[in-house]
Design an enzyme around this catalytic site. Structure first.
Site, PDB file in Angstrom:
ATOM      1  CE1 TYR A 176      35.809 -11.298 -11.168  1.00 59.12           C
ATOM      2  CE2 TYR A 176      37.630  -9.839 -11.727  1.00 59.12           C
ATOM      3  CZ  TYR A 176      36.544 -10.145 -10.933  1.00 59.12           C
ATOM      4  OH  TYR A 176      36.179  -9.301  -9.913  1.00 59.12           O
ATOM      5  CE  LYS A 180      32.397  -9.040 -11.646  1.00 57.42           C
ATOM      6  NZ  LYS A 180      31.450  -8.786 -10.562  1.00 57.42           N
TER       7      LYS A 180
HETATM    8  N1  LIG Z   1      37.400  -8.542  -3.613  1.00 59.11           N
HETATM    9  C1  LIG Z   1      37.713  -7.652  -4.527  1.00 59.11           C
HETATM   10  O1  LIG Z   1      38.730  -6.962  -4.422  1.00 59.11           O
HETATM   11  C2  LIG Z   1      36.820  -7.430  -5.717  1.00 59.11           C
HETATM   12  C3  LIG Z   1      37.217  -6.513  -6.685  1.00 59.11           C
HETATM   13  C4  LIG Z   1      36.383  -6.225  -7.749  1.00 59.11           C
HETATM   14  C5  LIG Z   1      35.158  -6.875  -7.847  1.00 59.11           C
HETATM   15  N2  LIG Z   1      34.806  -7.790  -6.919  1.00 59.11           N
HETATM   16  C6  LIG Z   1      33.506  -8.446  -7.083  1.00 59.11           C
HETATM   17  O2  LIG Z   1      32.801  -8.465  -5.872  1.00 59.11           O
HETATM   18  C7  LIG Z   1      31.944  -9.595  -5.812  1.00 59.11           C
HETATM   19  C8  LIG Z   1      32.195 -10.359  -4.531  1.00 59.11           C
HETATM   20  O3  LIG Z   1      33.580 -10.663  -4.459  1.00 59.11           O
HETATM   21  P1  LIG Z   1      34.274 -11.166  -3.124  1.00 59.11           P
HETATM   22  O4  LIG Z   1      35.647 -10.609  -3.117  1.00 59.11           O
HETATM   23  O5  LIG Z   1      33.385 -10.965  -1.984  1.00 59.11           O
HETATM   24  O6  LIG Z   1      34.397 -12.729  -3.457  1.00 59.11           O
HETATM   25  P2  LIG Z   1      34.266 -13.992  -2.496  1.00 59.11           P
HETATM   26  O7  LIG Z   1      34.766 -13.684  -1.147  1.00 59.11           O
HETATM   27  O8  LIG Z   1      34.892 -15.120  -3.257  1.00 59.11           O
HETATM   28  O9  LIG Z   1      32.684 -14.232  -2.400  1.00 59.11           O
HETATM   29  C9  LIG Z   1      31.982 -14.570  -3.547  1.00 59.11           C
HETATM   30  C10 LIG Z   1      30.570 -14.925  -3.167  1.00 59.11           C
HETATM   31  O10 LIG Z   1      29.883 -15.291  -4.376  1.00 59.11           O
HETATM   32  C11 LIG Z   1      29.317 -16.578  -4.167  1.00 59.11           C
HETATM   33  N3  LIG Z   1      29.153 -17.331  -5.409  1.00 59.11           N
HETATM   34  C12 LIG Z   1      30.084 -17.786  -6.250  1.00 59.11           C
HETATM   35  N4  LIG Z   1      29.505 -18.485  -7.234  1.00 59.11           N
HETATM   36  C13 LIG Z   1      28.171 -18.460  -7.008  1.00 59.11           C
HETATM   37  C14 LIG Z   1      27.042 -18.998  -7.647  1.00 59.11           C
HETATM   38  N5  LIG Z   1      27.140 -19.742  -8.755  1.00 59.11           N
HETATM   39  N6  LIG Z   1      25.807 -18.749  -7.138  1.00 59.11           N
HETATM   40  C15 LIG Z   1      25.678 -18.021  -6.010  1.00 59.11           C
HETATM   41  N7  LIG Z   1      26.705 -17.502  -5.333  1.00 59.11           N
HETATM   42  C16 LIG Z   1      27.947 -17.730  -5.831  1.00 59.11           C
HETATM   43  C17 LIG Z   1      30.231 -17.274  -3.204  1.00 59.11           C
HETATM   44  O11 LIG Z   1      29.545 -18.351  -2.618  1.00 59.11           O
HETATM   45  P3  LIG Z   1      30.274 -19.669  -2.061  1.00 59.11           P
HETATM   46  O12 LIG Z   1      30.493 -19.379  -0.605  1.00 59.11           O
HETATM   47  O13 LIG Z   1      29.280 -20.747  -2.309  1.00 59.11           O
HETATM   48  O14 LIG Z   1      31.538 -19.841  -2.828  1.00 59.11           O
HETATM   49  C18 LIG Z   1      30.504 -16.135  -2.246  1.00 59.11           C
HETATM   50  O15 LIG Z   1      29.453 -15.973  -1.326  1.00 59.11           O
HETATM   51  C19 LIG Z   1      32.242 -10.414  -7.075  1.00 59.11           C
HETATM   52  O16 LIG Z   1      31.281 -10.100  -8.040  1.00 59.11           O
HETATM   53  C20 LIG Z   1      33.617  -9.898  -7.499  1.00 59.11           C
HETATM   54  O17 LIG Z   1      33.815 -10.000  -8.883  1.00 59.11           O
HETATM   55  C21 LIG Z   1      35.611  -8.098  -5.853  1.00 59.11           C
END
Ligand SMILES: NC(=O)c1ccc[n+]([C@@H]2O[C@H](COP(=O)([O-])OP(=O)(O)OC[C@H]3O[C@@H](n4cnc5c(N)ncnc54)[C@H](OP(=O)(O)O)[C@@H]3O)[C@@H](O)[C@H]2O)c1
Length: 315
Positions: A176, A180
Protein backbone atom coordinates in the site's frame (compact mmCIF):
# COMPACT_ATOMS: atom_id res chain seq x y z
CA UNK A 1 -12.73 33.09 -4.59
CA UNK A 2 -9.16 33.56 -3.29
CA UNK A 3 -7.13 30.87 -1.51
CA UNK A 4 -7.72 32.39 1.92
CA UNK A 5 -11.47 32.47 1.35
CA UNK A 6 -11.76 28.91 0.01
CA UNK A 7 -14.85 27.38 1.53
CA UNK A 8 -15.14 23.65 0.78
CA UNK A 9 -18.82 23.73 1.75
CA UNK A 10 -19.58 26.41 -0.81
CA UNK A 11 -17.75 25.82 -4.05
CA UNK A 12 -17.93 28.16 -7.03
CA UNK A 13 -20.41 27.24 -9.72
CA UNK A 14 -19.12 24.30 -11.78
CA UNK A 15 -22.02 24.16 -14.22
CA UNK A 16 -20.84 23.02 -17.64
CA UNK A 17 -17.80 21.16 -16.29
CA UNK A 18 -17.37 17.41 -16.55
CA UNK A 19 -15.38 15.35 -14.06
CA UNK A 20 -14.54 11.65 -13.99
CA UNK A 21 -13.91 9.97 -10.63
CA UNK A 22 -12.49 6.48 -10.13
CA UNK A 23 -13.62 4.43 -7.13
CA UNK A 24 -16.77 6.53 -6.77
CA UNK A 25 -18.96 3.89 -5.15
CA UNK A 26 -18.02 4.81 -1.57
CA UNK A 27 -15.59 6.75 0.59
CA UNK A 28 -13.68 9.75 -0.68
CA UNK A 29 -14.63 9.08 -4.29
CA UNK A 30 -18.35 9.15 -3.50
CA UNK A 31 -18.11 12.34 -1.42
CA UNK A 32 -15.94 14.04 -4.04
CA UNK A 33 -18.70 13.31 -6.58
CA UNK A 34 -21.28 14.62 -4.12
CA UNK A 35 -19.41 17.92 -3.69
CA UNK A 36 -18.80 18.33 -7.42
CA UNK A 37 -22.44 17.58 -8.25
CA UNK A 38 -23.67 20.03 -5.60
CA UNK A 39 -21.64 22.74 -7.33
CA UNK A 40 -23.40 21.95 -10.61
CA UNK A 41 -20.75 19.85 -12.36
CA UNK A 42 -21.60 16.85 -14.51
CA UNK A 43 -20.04 13.89 -12.71
CA UNK A 44 -19.15 10.49 -14.13
CA UNK A 45 -19.02 7.97 -11.31
CA UNK A 46 -16.86 4.99 -12.18
CA UNK A 47 -16.53 1.73 -10.30
CA UNK A 48 -15.83 -1.96 -10.70
CA UNK A 49 -19.27 -3.37 -9.71
CA UNK A 50 -22.48 -2.51 -11.65
CA UNK A 51 -24.68 -2.95 -8.56
CA UNK A 52 -22.52 -0.69 -6.40
CA UNK A 53 -22.57 1.93 -9.13
CA UNK A 54 -26.38 1.83 -9.27
CA UNK A 55 -26.55 2.16 -5.46
CA UNK A 56 -24.04 5.02 -5.36
CA UNK A 57 -25.82 6.89 -8.14
CA UNK A 58 -29.19 6.53 -6.39
CA UNK A 59 -27.66 7.71 -3.09
CA UNK A 60 -26.07 10.71 -4.78
CA UNK A 61 -29.28 11.71 -6.55
CA UNK A 62 -31.15 11.32 -3.26
CA UNK A 63 -28.69 13.73 -1.57
CA UNK A 64 -28.44 16.11 -4.55
CA UNK A 65 -31.76 15.86 -6.41
CA UNK A 66 -30.67 18.02 -9.35
CA UNK A 67 -27.32 16.22 -9.74
CA UNK A 68 -26.12 15.69 -13.28
CA UNK A 69 -24.59 12.26 -13.00
CA UNK A 70 -23.86 9.12 -14.97
CA UNK A 71 -22.03 5.89 -14.27
CA UNK A 72 -19.37 3.88 -16.07
CA UNK A 73 -17.83 0.49 -15.30
CA UNK A 74 -14.11 0.80 -14.68
CA UNK A 75 -11.95 -1.65 -12.74
CA UNK A 76 -8.59 0.02 -12.32
CA UNK A 77 -6.87 -3.31 -11.60
CA UNK A 78 -7.68 -4.60 -15.10
CA UNK A 79 -6.04 -2.97 -18.07
CA UNK A 80 -8.77 -4.23 -20.44
CA UNK A 81 -11.41 -2.51 -18.32
CA UNK A 82 -9.36 0.71 -18.24
CA UNK A 83 -8.97 0.70 -22.04
CA UNK A 84 -12.70 0.05 -22.58
CA UNK A 85 -13.77 2.82 -20.20
CA UNK A 86 -11.23 5.23 -21.69
CA UNK A 87 -12.57 4.55 -25.21
CA UNK A 88 -16.10 5.38 -24.02
CA UNK A 89 -14.90 8.56 -22.33
CA UNK A 90 -12.80 9.69 -25.31
CA UNK A 91 -15.88 9.48 -27.51
CA UNK A 92 -17.59 12.07 -25.29
CA UNK A 93 -15.09 14.85 -25.98
CA UNK A 94 -13.40 17.32 -23.65
CA UNK A 95 -12.97 16.65 -19.94
CA UNK A 96 -12.35 19.16 -17.15
CA UNK A 97 -10.94 16.81 -14.59
CA UNK A 98 -10.00 13.28 -13.69
CA UNK A 99 -9.78 12.18 -10.05
CA UNK A 100 -7.54 9.11 -9.77
CA UNK A 101 -8.98 8.00 -6.46
CA UNK A 102 -9.76 4.27 -6.55
CA UNK A 103 -7.67 2.37 -4.09
CA UNK A 104 -7.31 -0.84 -2.23
CA UNK A 105 -5.90 -0.49 1.29
CA UNK A 106 -6.48 -4.00 2.63
CA UNK A 107 -5.70 -6.35 -0.26
CA UNK A 108 -7.53 -9.66 -0.64
CA UNK A 109 -5.66 -12.98 -0.52
CA UNK A 110 -5.08 -13.08 -4.29
CA UNK A 111 -1.98 -11.02 -4.97
CA UNK A 112 -1.86 -11.04 -8.75
CA UNK A 113 -4.20 -9.51 -11.33
CA UNK A 114 -5.32 -11.02 -14.64
CA UNK A 115 -2.56 -8.96 -16.26
CA UNK A 116 0.08 -10.54 -13.98
CA UNK A 117 0.74 -7.44 -11.86
CA UNK A 118 0.76 -7.11 -8.08
CA UNK A 119 -2.83 -6.21 -7.15
CA UNK A 120 -2.29 -3.09 -5.03
CA UNK A 121 0.16 -1.59 -7.52
CA UNK A 122 -2.21 -2.45 -10.37
CA UNK A 123 -5.29 -0.94 -8.69
CA UNK A 124 -3.76 2.18 -7.18
CA UNK A 125 -1.10 3.01 -9.76
CA UNK A 126 -0.95 1.11 -13.05
CA UNK A 127 -4.64 1.45 -13.89
CA UNK A 128 -4.51 5.16 -13.16
CA UNK A 129 -1.33 5.66 -15.17
CA UNK A 130 -2.98 3.93 -18.13
CA UNK A 131 -6.26 5.82 -17.71
CA UNK A 132 -4.63 9.25 -17.44
CA UNK A 133 -2.53 8.51 -20.54
CA UNK A 134 -5.56 7.28 -22.49
CA UNK A 135 -7.51 10.43 -21.51
CA UNK A 136 -4.74 12.94 -22.11
CA UNK A 137 -6.31 14.25 -25.31
CA UNK A 138 -9.80 14.92 -23.88
CA UNK A 139 -8.16 16.52 -20.85
CA UNK A 140 -6.02 18.72 -23.10
CA UNK A 141 -9.07 19.64 -25.16
CA UNK A 142 -10.79 20.76 -21.93
CA UNK A 143 -7.62 22.41 -20.55
CA UNK A 144 -8.36 20.17 -17.61
CA UNK A 145 -6.45 18.53 -14.85
CA UNK A 146 -5.74 15.18 -13.27
CA UNK A 147 -5.48 14.65 -9.53
CA UNK A 148 -3.53 11.73 -8.05
CA UNK A 149 -4.30 10.60 -4.51
CA UNK A 150 -1.39 10.27 -2.08
CA UNK A 151 -1.23 9.54 1.63
CA UNK A 152 0.52 10.75 4.77
CA UNK A 153 1.75 7.17 5.16
CA UNK A 154 4.41 8.09 2.58
CA UNK A 155 6.03 10.44 5.11
CA UNK A 156 6.08 7.77 7.83
CA UNK A 157 7.44 4.86 5.75
CA UNK A 158 9.84 6.21 3.13
CA UNK A 159 10.25 3.10 1.01
CA UNK A 160 12.05 3.66 -2.27
CA UNK A 161 10.00 1.36 -4.55
CA UNK A 162 13.01 -0.40 -6.11
CA UNK A 163 10.84 -3.54 -6.35
CA UNK A 164 7.39 -2.03 -7.11
CA UNK A 165 5.79 -5.41 -7.86
CA UNK A 166 7.17 -6.68 -4.52
CA UNK A 167 8.58 -9.89 -5.93
CA UNK A 168 10.37 -10.20 -2.57
CA UNK A 169 9.48 -8.81 0.85
CA UNK A 170 5.71 -8.50 0.25
CA UNK A 171 3.51 -7.29 3.05
CA UNK A 172 0.06 -5.74 2.43
CA UNK A 173 1.12 -2.53 4.18
CA UNK A 174 4.36 -2.21 2.22
CA UNK A 175 2.40 -2.78 -0.99
CA UNK A 176 0.00 0.00 0.00
CA UNK A 177 2.61 2.58 1.03
CA UNK A 178 4.75 1.87 -2.02
CA UNK A 179 1.71 2.31 -4.25
CA UNK A 180 1.01 5.72 -2.68
CA UNK A 181 4.67 6.75 -3.08
CA UNK A 182 4.44 5.73 -6.73
CA UNK A 183 1.14 7.56 -7.29
CA UNK A 184 2.48 10.78 -5.75
CA UNK A 185 5.77 10.57 -7.65
CA UNK A 186 3.81 10.04 -10.87
CA UNK A 187 1.73 13.14 -10.11
CA UNK A 188 4.92 15.23 -9.98
CA UNK A 189 6.54 13.47 -12.95
CA UNK A 190 3.41 13.97 -15.06
CA UNK A 191 3.56 17.68 -14.21
CA UNK A 192 7.21 17.88 -15.39
CA UNK A 193 6.44 16.03 -18.62
CA UNK A 194 3.27 17.99 -19.38
CA UNK A 195 5.10 21.28 -18.95
CA UNK A 196 8.07 20.12 -21.03
CA UNK A 197 5.83 19.09 -23.92
CA UNK A 198 3.48 22.07 -23.73
CA UNK A 199 0.34 20.05 -23.02
CA UNK A 200 -2.26 22.31 -21.35
CA UNK A 201 -3.19 19.81 -18.63
CA UNK A 202 -2.39 20.23 -14.93
CA UNK A 203 -1.24 17.31 -12.79
CA UNK A 204 -1.72 17.70 -9.04
CA UNK A 205 -1.65 15.40 -6.03
CA UNK A 206 -3.84 15.54 -2.93
CA UNK A 207 -4.15 13.50 0.25
CA UNK A 208 -7.18 13.24 2.56
CA UNK A 209 -5.39 13.09 5.93
CA UNK A 210 -6.91 10.32 8.04
CA UNK A 211 -10.54 9.95 6.97
CA UNK A 212 -12.69 7.24 8.48
CA UNK A 213 -16.00 5.69 7.49
CA UNK A 214 -16.82 5.45 11.20
CA UNK A 215 -16.78 9.25 11.43
CA UNK A 216 -18.86 9.67 8.28
CA UNK A 217 -22.60 10.05 7.82
CA UNK A 218 -24.40 6.73 7.27
CA UNK A 219 -25.70 6.20 3.73
CA UNK A 220 -27.37 2.93 2.82
CA UNK A 221 -25.18 0.85 0.50
CA UNK A 222 -22.42 3.46 0.56
CA UNK A 223 -21.35 3.92 4.16
CA UNK A 224 -22.73 1.55 6.80
CA UNK A 225 -20.20 1.25 9.61
CA UNK A 226 -20.99 -1.11 12.50
CA UNK A 227 -21.56 0.34 15.99
CA UNK A 228 -18.16 -1.00 17.02
CA UNK A 229 -16.50 0.73 14.09
CA UNK A 230 -18.22 4.01 14.96
CA UNK A 231 -17.20 3.66 18.60
CA UNK A 232 -13.55 3.00 17.74
CA UNK A 233 -13.50 5.80 15.16
CA UNK A 234 -14.95 8.29 17.65
CA UNK A 235 -12.18 7.44 20.12
CA UNK A 236 -9.75 8.74 17.48
CA UNK A 237 -11.78 11.88 16.79
CA UNK A 238 -8.98 14.36 17.67
CA UNK A 239 -6.79 13.07 14.85
CA UNK A 240 -9.32 11.91 12.29
CA UNK A 241 -12.12 13.27 10.15
CA UNK A 242 -15.04 12.09 8.04
CA UNK A 243 -14.63 11.02 4.44
CA UNK A 244 -16.77 14.01 3.46
CA UNK A 245 -14.14 16.32 4.92
CA UNK A 246 -11.32 14.15 3.56
CA UNK A 247 -12.68 14.76 0.05
CA UNK A 248 -12.12 18.53 0.45
CA UNK A 249 -8.43 18.41 -0.50
CA UNK A 250 -9.13 16.23 -3.52
CA UNK A 251 -11.92 18.50 -4.72
CA UNK A 252 -9.88 21.64 -4.15
CA UNK A 253 -6.98 20.23 -6.18
CA UNK A 254 -9.50 19.36 -8.90
CA UNK A 255 -11.38 22.65 -9.03
CA UNK A 256 -9.53 25.60 -7.45
CA UNK A 257 -8.56 27.89 -10.37
CA UNK A 258 -5.48 28.94 -8.38
CA UNK A 259 -4.25 25.40 -7.76
CA UNK A 260 -1.15 24.89 -9.88
CA UNK A 261 0.22 21.92 -11.73
CA UNK A 262 2.74 20.14 -9.49
CA UNK A 263 0.92 21.17 -6.29
CA UNK A 264 0.38 18.82 -3.37
CA UNK A 265 -2.77 19.47 -1.29
CA UNK A 266 -3.82 18.15 2.11
CA UNK A 267 -5.68 19.08 5.32
CA UNK A 268 -4.24 22.01 7.29
CA UNK A 269 -3.87 19.89 10.43
CA UNK A 270 -2.22 17.10 8.44
CA UNK A 271 -4.67 14.34 9.41
CA UNK A 272 -7.76 16.60 9.32
CA UNK A 273 -8.90 20.08 8.49
CA UNK A 274 -9.35 22.55 5.69
CA UNK A 275 -7.54 21.97 2.40
CA UNK A 276 -4.26 23.79 1.89
CA UNK A 277 -0.95 23.32 0.04
CA UNK A 278 1.21 20.72 1.76
CA UNK A 279 4.71 19.31 1.45
CA UNK A 280 5.08 15.84 -0.01
CA UNK A 281 7.61 13.29 1.28
CA UNK A 282 11.11 13.67 -0.21
CA UNK A 283 11.02 10.18 -1.73
CA UNK A 284 8.04 11.22 -3.87
CA UNK A 285 9.77 14.39 -5.07
CA UNK A 286 12.93 12.70 -6.35
CA UNK A 287 12.85 12.98 -10.18
CA UNK A 288 15.19 9.98 -10.64
CA UNK A 289 12.86 7.73 -8.62
CA UNK A 290 9.84 9.14 -10.45
CA UNK A 291 11.41 8.46 -13.85
CA UNK A 292 12.07 4.87 -12.83
CA UNK A 293 8.43 4.46 -11.74
CA UNK A 294 7.23 6.06 -14.97
CA UNK A 295 9.30 3.60 -17.03
CA UNK A 296 7.95 0.68 -15.01
CA UNK A 297 4.37 1.89 -15.64
CA UNK A 298 4.99 2.18 -19.38
CA UNK A 299 6.38 -1.32 -19.46
CA UNK A 300 3.67 -2.89 -17.28
CA UNK A 301 0.75 -1.20 -19.06
CA UNK A 302 2.05 -0.81 -22.61
CA UNK A 303 0.70 2.77 -22.51
CA UNK A 304 2.84 5.67 -23.75
CA UNK A 305 1.25 9.03 -23.01
CA UNK A 306 0.50 10.81 -26.33
CA UNK A 307 2.12 14.13 -25.33
CA UNK A 308 2.76 15.37 -28.87
CA UNK A 309 -0.75 14.50 -30.11
CA UNK A 310 -2.36 16.09 -27.04
CA UNK A 311 -0.33 19.29 -27.45
CA UNK A 312 -1.27 19.48 -31.17
CA UNK A 313 -4.95 18.76 -30.48
CA UNK A 314 -5.13 21.54 -27.92
CA UNK A 315 -3.68 24.20 -30.26
N1 LIG B 1 -9.27 7.21 4.05
C1 LIG B 1 -8.07 7.68 4.29
O1 LIG B 1 -7.77 8.12 5.41
C2 LIG B 1 -7.03 7.72 3.20
C3 LIG B 1 -5.76 8.18 3.52
C4 LIG B 1 -4.80 8.30 2.53
C5 LIG B 1 -5.13 7.95 1.22
N2 LIG B 1 -6.36 7.47 0.94
C6 LIG B 1 -6.64 7.11 -0.45
O2 LIG B 1 -7.88 7.63 -0.86
C7 LIG B 1 -8.46 6.80 -1.86
C8 LIG B 1 -9.87 6.44 -1.45
O3 LIG B 1 -9.83 5.86 -0.15
P1 LIG B 1 -11.13 5.65 0.73
O4 LIG B 1 -10.73 5.86 2.14
O5 LIG B 1 -12.25 6.39 0.16
O6 LIG B 1 -11.34 4.08 0.52
P2 LIG B 1 -12.69 3.24 0.40
O7 LIG B 1 -13.75 3.83 1.23
O8 LIG B 1 -12.28 1.82 0.65
O9 LIG B 1 -13.11 3.41 -1.14
C9 LIG B 1 -12.28 2.90 -2.12
C10 LIG B 1 -12.97 3.01 -3.45
O10 LIG B 1 -12.09 2.46 -4.44
C11 LIG B 1 -12.82 1.46 -5.15
N3 LIG B 1 -11.96 0.42 -5.71
C12 LIG B 1 -11.19 -0.47 -5.07
N4 LIG B 1 -10.62 -1.29 -5.96
C13 LIG B 1 -11.02 -0.89 -7.19
C14 LIG B 1 -10.80 -1.33 -8.50
N5 LIG B 1 -10.01 -2.38 -8.78
N6 LIG B 1 -11.37 -0.66 -9.54
C15 LIG B 1 -12.18 0.39 -9.29
N7 LIG B 1 -12.47 0.84 -8.07
C16 LIG B 1 -11.89 0.20 -7.02
C17 LIG B 1 -13.81 0.91 -4.17
O11 LIG B 1 -14.83 0.25 -4.87
P3 LIG B 1 -15.69 -0.96 -4.26
O12 LIG B 1 -16.90 -0.29 -3.68
O13 LIG B 1 -15.99 -1.81 -5.45
O14 LIG B 1 -14.84 -1.64 -3.25
C18 LIG B 1 -14.25 2.19 -3.51
O15 LIG B 1 -15.21 2.87 -4.29
C19 LIG B 1 -7.53 5.59 -1.98
O16 LIG B 1 -6.68 5.80 -3.07
C20 LIG B 1 -6.74 5.62 -0.67
O17 LIG B 1 -5.47 5.05 -0.81
C21 LIG B 1 -7.33 7.34 1.90
Amino acid sequence: MTRAEWNPRELSDLTGRTYVVTGATKGLGFFSCDQLARAGAHVILTGRHPNRLVTARAALVHRVPDASVETLLLDTSKLGSVRAAAATLRARGALDGLLLNAGVVHPPRARETVDGNELVLATNVLGHFALAGELLQPLAAGRGRMVWVGSISTSLWKYDPVDPQLVTGYTPWRAYVQSKIAATALGFEADRRLRATGVPVRSLTAHPGYSMGGRTIGIRGVNEPSRKKRFLANLQAPVTQSKEDGAWSLVRALTDPEAESGDFWGPDRVTRGLPRRAKAAAVTRDPAIAERIWNLCEEATGVRWPFAKAARAAR
